[in-house]
Design an enzyme around this catalytic site. Sequence first.
Site, PDB file in Angstrom:
ATOM      1  N   ARG A 123       0.814  -1.239   0.000  1.00  0.00           N
ATOM      2  CA  ARG A 123       0.000   0.000   0.000  1.00  0.00           C
ATOM      3  C   ARG A 123       0.836   1.271   0.000  1.00  0.00           C
ATOM      4  O   ARG A 123       0.381   2.332   0.416  1.00  0.00           O
ATOM      5  CB  ARG A 123      -0.966   0.037   1.181  1.00  0.00           C
ATOM      6  N   LYS A 144       3.314  11.502 -10.941  1.00  0.00           N
ATOM      7  CA  LYS A 144       2.515  10.596 -11.780  1.00  0.00           C
ATOM      8  C   LYS A 144       3.348   9.359 -12.066  1.00  0.00           C
ATOM      9  O   LYS A 144       4.443   9.459 -12.616  1.00  0.00           O
ATOM     10  CB  LYS A 144       2.220  11.265 -13.119  1.00  0.00           C
ATOM     11  N   GLU A 186      10.750  18.477 -24.592  1.00  0.00           N
ATOM     12  CA  GLU A 186      10.027  18.785 -23.338  1.00  0.00           C
ATOM     13  C   GLU A 186      10.599  20.039 -22.667  1.00  0.00           C
ATOM     14  O   GLU A 186       9.869  20.804 -22.041  1.00  0.00           O
ATOM     15  CB  GLU A 186      10.067  17.605 -22.353  1.00  0.00           C
ATOM     16  N   LYS A 228       8.003  23.044 -14.423  1.00  0.00           N
ATOM     17  CA  LYS A 228       7.173  21.892 -14.066  1.00  0.00           C
ATOM     18  C   LYS A 228       6.695  22.021 -12.623  1.00  0.00           C
ATOM     19  O   LYS A 228       5.537  21.770 -12.301  1.00  0.00           O
ATOM     20  CB  LYS A 228       7.964  20.593 -14.264  1.00  0.00           C
ATOM     21  N   GLU A 238      -4.131  17.257 -11.376  1.00  0.00           N
ATOM     22  CA  GLU A 238      -4.573  17.589 -12.720  1.00  0.00           C
ATOM     23  C   GLU A 238      -6.050  17.940 -12.825  1.00  0.00           C
ATOM     24  O   GLU A 238      -6.792  17.348 -13.601  1.00  0.00           O
ATOM     25  CB  GLU A 238      -4.266  16.416 -13.662  1.00  0.00           C
ATOM     26  N   ASN A 246       0.295  19.588 -21.236  1.00  0.00           N
ATOM     27  CA  ASN A 246      -0.003  18.783 -22.427  1.00  0.00           C
ATOM     28  C   ASN A 246       0.113  19.579 -23.722  1.00  0.00           C
ATOM     29  O   ASN A 246      -0.362  19.134 -24.767  1.00  0.00           O
ATOM     30  CB  ASN A 246      -1.411  18.186 -22.317  1.00  0.00           C
ATOM     31  N   HIS A 249       0.660  17.921 -27.007  1.00  0.00           N
ATOM     32  CA  HIS A 249       0.518  16.480 -26.767  1.00  0.00           C
ATOM     33  C   HIS A 249      -0.703  15.865 -27.441  1.00  0.00           C
ATOM     34  O   HIS A 249      -0.738  14.657 -27.646  1.00  0.00           O
ATOM     35  CB  HIS A 249       0.505  16.183 -25.270  1.00  0.00           C
ATOM     36  N   HIS A 253       0.346  12.762 -29.267  1.00  0.00           N
ATOM     37  CA  HIS A 253      -0.088  11.407 -28.890  1.00  0.00           C
ATOM     38  C   HIS A 253      -0.712  10.689 -30.071  1.00  0.00           C
ATOM     39  O   HIS A 253      -0.501   9.485 -30.259  1.00  0.00           O
ATOM     40  CB  HIS A 253      -1.098  11.462 -27.734  1.00  0.00           C
ATOM     41  N   HIS A 266       8.744  10.186 -28.389  1.00  0.00           N
ATOM     42  CA  HIS A 266       7.719  11.046 -27.796  1.00  0.00           C
ATOM     43  C   HIS A 266       8.046  12.526 -28.073  1.00  0.00           C
ATOM     44  O   HIS A 266       7.177  13.306 -28.446  1.00  0.00           O
ATOM     45  CB  HIS A 266       7.640  10.764 -26.294  1.00  0.00           C
TER      46      HIS A 266
HETATM   47  N1  LIG Z   1       5.209  10.481 -15.175  1.00  0.00           N
HETATM   48  C1  LIG Z   1       5.217  11.532 -15.945  1.00  0.00           C
HETATM   49  O1  LIG Z   1       4.818  12.629 -15.549  1.00  0.00           O
HETATM   50  C2  LIG Z   1       5.752  11.387 -17.333  1.00  0.00           C
HETATM   51  C3  LIG Z   1       5.972  12.527 -18.124  1.00  0.00           C
HETATM   52  C4  LIG Z   1       6.538  12.357 -19.395  1.00  0.00           C
HETATM   53  C5  LIG Z   1       6.845  11.081 -19.841  1.00  0.00           C
HETATM   54  N2  LIG Z   1       6.611   9.991 -19.059  1.00  0.00           N
HETATM   55  C6  LIG Z   1       6.941   8.640 -19.513  1.00  0.00           C
HETATM   56  O2  LIG Z   1       8.349   8.578 -19.729  1.00  0.00           O
HETATM   57  C7  LIG Z   1       8.613   7.528 -20.651  1.00  0.00           C
HETATM   58  C8  LIG Z   1       9.701   7.981 -21.598  1.00  0.00           C
HETATM   59  O3  LIG Z   1      10.867   8.276 -20.872  1.00  0.00           O
HETATM   60  P1  LIG Z   1      12.298   8.394 -21.556  1.00  0.00           P
HETATM   61  O4  LIG Z   1      12.187   9.167 -22.804  1.00  0.00           O
HETATM   62  O5  LIG Z   1      13.234   8.822 -20.509  1.00  0.00           O
HETATM   63  O6  LIG Z   1      12.550   6.896 -22.062  1.00  0.00           O
HETATM   64  P2  LIG Z   1      13.379   5.654 -21.483  1.00  0.00           P
HETATM   65  O7  LIG Z   1      13.259   5.569 -20.023  1.00  0.00           O
HETATM   66  O8  LIG Z   1      12.950   4.488 -22.273  1.00  0.00           O
HETATM   67  O9  LIG Z   1      14.900   6.015 -21.858  1.00  0.00           O
HETATM   68  C9  LIG Z   1      15.262   6.151 -23.214  1.00  0.00           C
HETATM   69  C10 LIG Z   1      16.411   5.223 -23.604  1.00  0.00           C
HETATM   70  O10 LIG Z   1      17.634   5.747 -23.090  1.00  0.00           O
HETATM   71  C11 LIG Z   1      18.315   4.746 -22.331  1.00  0.00           C
HETATM   72  N3  LIG Z   1      19.033   5.482 -21.284  1.00  0.00           N
HETATM   73  C12 LIG Z   1      18.487   6.118 -20.216  1.00  0.00           C
HETATM   74  N4  LIG Z   1      19.426   6.833 -19.579  1.00  0.00           N
HETATM   75  C13 LIG Z   1      20.604   6.636 -20.218  1.00  0.00           C
HETATM   76  C14 LIG Z   1      21.907   7.118 -20.018  1.00  0.00           C
HETATM   77  N5  LIG Z   1      22.197   8.011 -19.065  1.00  0.00           N
HETATM   78  N6  LIG Z   1      22.879   6.701 -20.861  1.00  0.00           N
HETATM   79  C15 LIG Z   1      22.577   5.828 -21.865  1.00  0.00           C
HETATM   80  N7  LIG Z   1      21.342   5.364 -22.127  1.00  0.00           N
HETATM   81  C16 LIG Z   1      20.357   5.770 -21.305  1.00  0.00           C
HETATM   82  C17 LIG Z   1      17.227   3.837 -21.851  1.00  0.00           C
HETATM   83  O11 LIG Z   1      17.740   2.560 -21.543  1.00  0.00           O
HETATM   84  C18 LIG Z   1      16.296   3.820 -23.049  1.00  0.00           C
HETATM   85  O12 LIG Z   1      16.787   2.922 -24.015  1.00  0.00           O
HETATM   86  C19 LIG Z   1       7.299   7.194 -21.318  1.00  0.00           C
HETATM   87  O13 LIG Z   1       6.865   5.934 -20.868  1.00  0.00           O
HETATM   88  C20 LIG Z   1       6.348   8.274 -20.849  1.00  0.00           C
HETATM   89  O14 LIG Z   1       5.013   7.816 -20.719  1.00  0.00           O
HETATM   90  C21 LIG Z   1       6.071  10.134 -17.827  1.00  0.00           C
HETATM   91 ZN   LIG Z   2       5.486  14.678 -22.866  1.00  0.00          ZN
END
Ligand SMILES: NC(=O)c1ccc[n+]([C@@H]2O[C@H](COP(=O)([O-])OP(=O)(O)OC[C@H]3O[C@@H](n4cnc5c(N)ncnc54)[C@H](O)[C@@H]3O)[C@@H](O)[C@H]2O)c1
Ligand SMILES: [Zn+2]
Length: 366
Positions: A123, A144, A186, A228, A238, A246, A249, A253, A266
């Site tokens: 929990r 989130k 972003e 942010k 939200e 967004n 977005h 999306h 993304h």
């Molecule tokens: N929670 C939120 O508010 C929020 C906001 C925006 C996005 N997201 C989520 O974030 C995700 C995308 O995140 P992302 O773009 O960071 O993708 P990711 O976590 O998949 O990382 C991108 C790639 O880079 C690699 N990587 C990460 N750090 C590295 C480093 N320092 N050196 C070498 N390689 C590295 C990872 O292994 C992966 O292959 C999505 O699932 C999206 O839904 C969440």
């Molecule tokens: Zn985004």
Amino acid sequence: MRELRVSTKSRAYSVYVGTALLARLPELLKQHNIQTNQKLFLVTDSHVAPLYSENIVEPLRNAGFRVDMSVVPAGESSKSLEVLDRLYADAIQAGLDRSSVVLAFGGGVVGDLAGFLAASFMRGIPFVQLPTTLLAHDSSIGGKVGINHKLGKNYMGAFHQPLFVLFDVNILTTLPERELTAGFAEVIKHALIWDSNFVSWLEKNNMALRNRDLPILEEAIYRGCKVKISVVSDDETESGIRAILNYGHTIGHALESVSSYKRYTHGEAIAIGMVGAAMLSVEILSAPAQLVEDTELLLRKFSLPTRIQDQWTEDSLLQLMKRDKKAKHGIYTFILSKELGRVEVVHDIPEEKIRKVLHQLKEVSR
Ligand SMILES: NC(=O)c1ccc[n+]([C@@H]2O[C@H](COP(=O)([O-])OP(=O)(O)OC[C@H]3O[C@@H](n4cnc5c(N)ncnc54)[C@H](O)[C@@H]3O)[C@@H](O)[C@H]2O)c1
Ligand SMILES: [Zn+2]
């Protein structure tokens, strides 16, 4: 090291941004009243683990902490029930209890997944966000967390704020180029929705940023986090202002979804989406046409795409936008802008205006 404070109704916490910060993790945990008898559970992915897990685990063990580690496959597909189930099993076998702490060490995928593990295990147990991608300056703040379902992205989730966020900028030196570029989208979004000075600063510093000049990158992350934080502090769950995050977005999306998340990162998708939002702002809010040009120019400086180069039909994109789970109050709601650095939420946008913009987005820009 610079510190920012996030204060939401559920909790207040710090975001630390700086260089060579990973080594300071043990000290920061202790400052946050985490004792060495509390088990730590490190979650990371298969790209980050071989590069950095020793840099993080060793100082923790030297400081007397007990650390167990679980490595998930790199990539979006790890935000799944199957991978989460494996993490629950690892956590139980490692003997975690209510006082244990999850360390989410990776990009947005690991942050969302390990954050959801922490939100739901017994929990809810505390967790720390240790972002390793530029994009994660965004995803690690705001609480989130969640995973995807086979039928759609981010369907299961929770709001669970971290104990603190620690962004060690050095870690970006190994980030693949395309992921860095996606992260800039972003950062640019944060500037476009909130801070026109930040927009000019990004224009001026684009080369240093793309060349990974660490102090300049740190400044960009610091400023992006600040935006942010300003937004989520006012609206943790939200209900109102948080929607402006967004920007770009809705179209973004739809582009990700129509191409089965394979064609665009993304960031690339929302870059095109922000150009679309600017075009729609000209239509709906009578924003100057210059807004579109300036937006495109800035995105191009960071090698981000600004046009749809594939032949997706307007209908297929509109269909996906209708299904966007953020659709509320009438069918189409968009975040629009009258000038760089300021946006507003606009409801009930006529479909033919969006269709027109989608068509414009397919034209080659000047
Ligand atoms: N929670 C939120 O508010 C929020 C906001 C925006 C996005 N997201 C989520 O974030 C995700 C995308 O995140 P992302 O773009 O960071 O993708 P990711 O976590 O998949 O990382 C991108 C790639 O880079 C690699 N990587 C990460 N750090 C590295 C480093 N320092 N050196 C070498 N390689 C590295 C990872 O292994 C992966 O292959 C999505 O699932 C999206 O839904 C969440
Ligand atoms: Zn985004």
